[in-house]
Design a protein around this motif. Structure first.
Motif, PDB file in Angstrom:
ATOM      1  N   ALA A  14      62.489  22.162  13.649  1.00 38.35           N
ATOM      2  CA  ALA A  14      63.773  21.472  13.793  1.00 38.35           C
ATOM      3  C   ALA A  14      64.896  22.428  14.182  1.00 38.35           C
ATOM      4  N   SER A 192      65.554   9.585   8.648  1.00 38.66           N
ATOM      5  CA  SER A 192      64.833  10.747   8.129  1.00 38.66           C
ATOM      6  C   SER A 192      64.700  10.675   6.613  1.00 38.66           C
ATOM      7  N   SER A 319      66.719  16.125  10.486  1.00 38.92           N
ATOM      8  CA  SER A 319      65.354  16.423  10.058  1.00 38.92           C
ATOM      9  C   SER A 319      65.302  17.616   9.115  1.00 38.92           C
TER      10      SER A 319
END
Length: 359
Positions: A14, A192, A319
């Motif tokens: 990420a 998320s 994320s």
């Protein structure tokens, strides 16, 4: 691997994606979508190839970094769609990507579960083969979209350098674009939190035949969610956008997701849980294509790549942060707080007002 190592692997990907997203998008604005899309797909192919070979943790981390630093597949594909699609049809076209996600969500975990019974490296090899297939298809089947090399200016007319982070930040000060970017971040953070925390939540909240919900029950619910996503984005999205417009549809998506998450905080039965998943699936199913369309329509064609790259960076940020928040709350037995925090994020997206996009 321990949960901490798994979390670090997710963060490595990420963080790399967070940095690379706007840069790859900007390069695609300059040189065209197709060459950069091929580079991105080759990076994914190389990352999975290395992951299949890896037998040590450093190589696994390197594989995820390679995939992350070249991870522009989604935003570059969206920018290409923006180049070749009229504004009023973009939400429907972006929905096609959502259909692909839904089908992948149905098929991918099942394939991985089947292949991992023979060897844990087999899912990585299969993913590498699929990535190489996408490279071949892009090279031979995708026509080049015309780049806009002589029109590279950000908000306020300033020409953007690849590493000019201050110029990238100006997009968040644009009165038309900034609220949509914030809404997109709210969607990513809410989604998320739900995806990273629901399995842990369900294990602690629900029982079946006297035992906690496990991978089978969670898998069925996720498959149901993926199926609803395919139905919504495949058959309903175009008609909903035509009738209500992207802005109203996005607010309806936030409302539906928030209502579902609030209901989840008091859900104790399977029928109610299915109703919750239906509400959340509708919300997430319409939000990504509607918001992506609004983002693309808020800027000129010459800025599609960099701005859609920014949305990928927002997705990467969520994320990183959302799973940490979910893990903290659920790990401290704050199950209701987890649902209400996710619902609150969706409520913020609902309350934000956006101007009608004109691009």
């Amino acid at each position: 691997a321990s949960p901490q190592v798994v979390g670090l692997l997710v963060m490595t990907y990420a963080l790399a994606q967070l940095i690379a997203g706007p840069i790859l998008g900007k390069l695609s604005d300059r040189y065209g979508r197709r060459p950069l899309l091929i580079v991105s797909q080759l990076g994914t192919f190389g990352g999975f190839l290395l992951l299949g070979w890896a037998r040590t943790l450093p190589l696994i981390f390197l594989a995820r970094f390679i995939d992350g630093i070249t991870a522009g597949n989604l935003s570059l594909a969206q920018a290409y769609i923006s180049d070749v699609t009229e504004p009023e049809h973009r939400a429907k076209s972006f929905g096609v990507i959502g259909i692909a996600f839904g089908l992948g969500f149905l098929i991918g975990p099942a394939m991985s579960g089947l292949l991992s019974q023979y060897d844990y490296s087999y899912p990585a090899w299969a993913a590498a083969a699929l990535s190489l297939t996408s490279v071949v298809c892009t090279y031979f089947l995708l026509p080049q979209a015309i780049p806009h090399a002589d029109e590279e200016a950000g908000p306020g007319g300033k020409r953007l350098g690849l590493l000019d982070w201050g110029a990238y930040a100006k997009y968040f000060k644009d009165k038309e674009l900034a609220p949509v970017l914030i809404q997109f971040f709210c969607f990513c953070a809410m989604f998320s939190m739900f995806m990273s925390g629901f399995a842990l939540f369900a294990e602690r909240r629900f029982l079946i035949d006297g035992r906690p919900y496990g991978p089978r029950e969670i898998g069925y619910l996720y498959a149901y969610s993926g199926l609803l996503g395919v139905i919504i984005q495949g058959g309903l999205l175009g008609r909903l956008v035509k009738r209500f417009g992207e802005g109203a549809l996005a607010r309806a998506g936030f409302f539906s997701a928030a209502a579902g998450l609030i209901a989840l905080s008091v859900t104790a039965s399977l029928p109610m849980l299915i109703a919750v998943f239906t509400a959340v699936a509708f919300g997430t199913g319409v939000l990504r294509p509607a918001l992506t369309s609004l983002v693309s329509r808020s800027v000129s064609r010459r800025e599609q790549g960099v701005v859609l790259g920014l949305t990928q960076s927002l997705n990467s940020t969520s994320s990183i942060v959302a799973p940490l928040v979910s893990g903290f709350l659920i790990g401290h037995a704050q199950l209701r707080a987890w649902t209400l925090v996710a619902a609150g994020i969706a409520a913020v997206g609902f309350l934000l007002k956006t101007k009608k996009a004109s691009a």
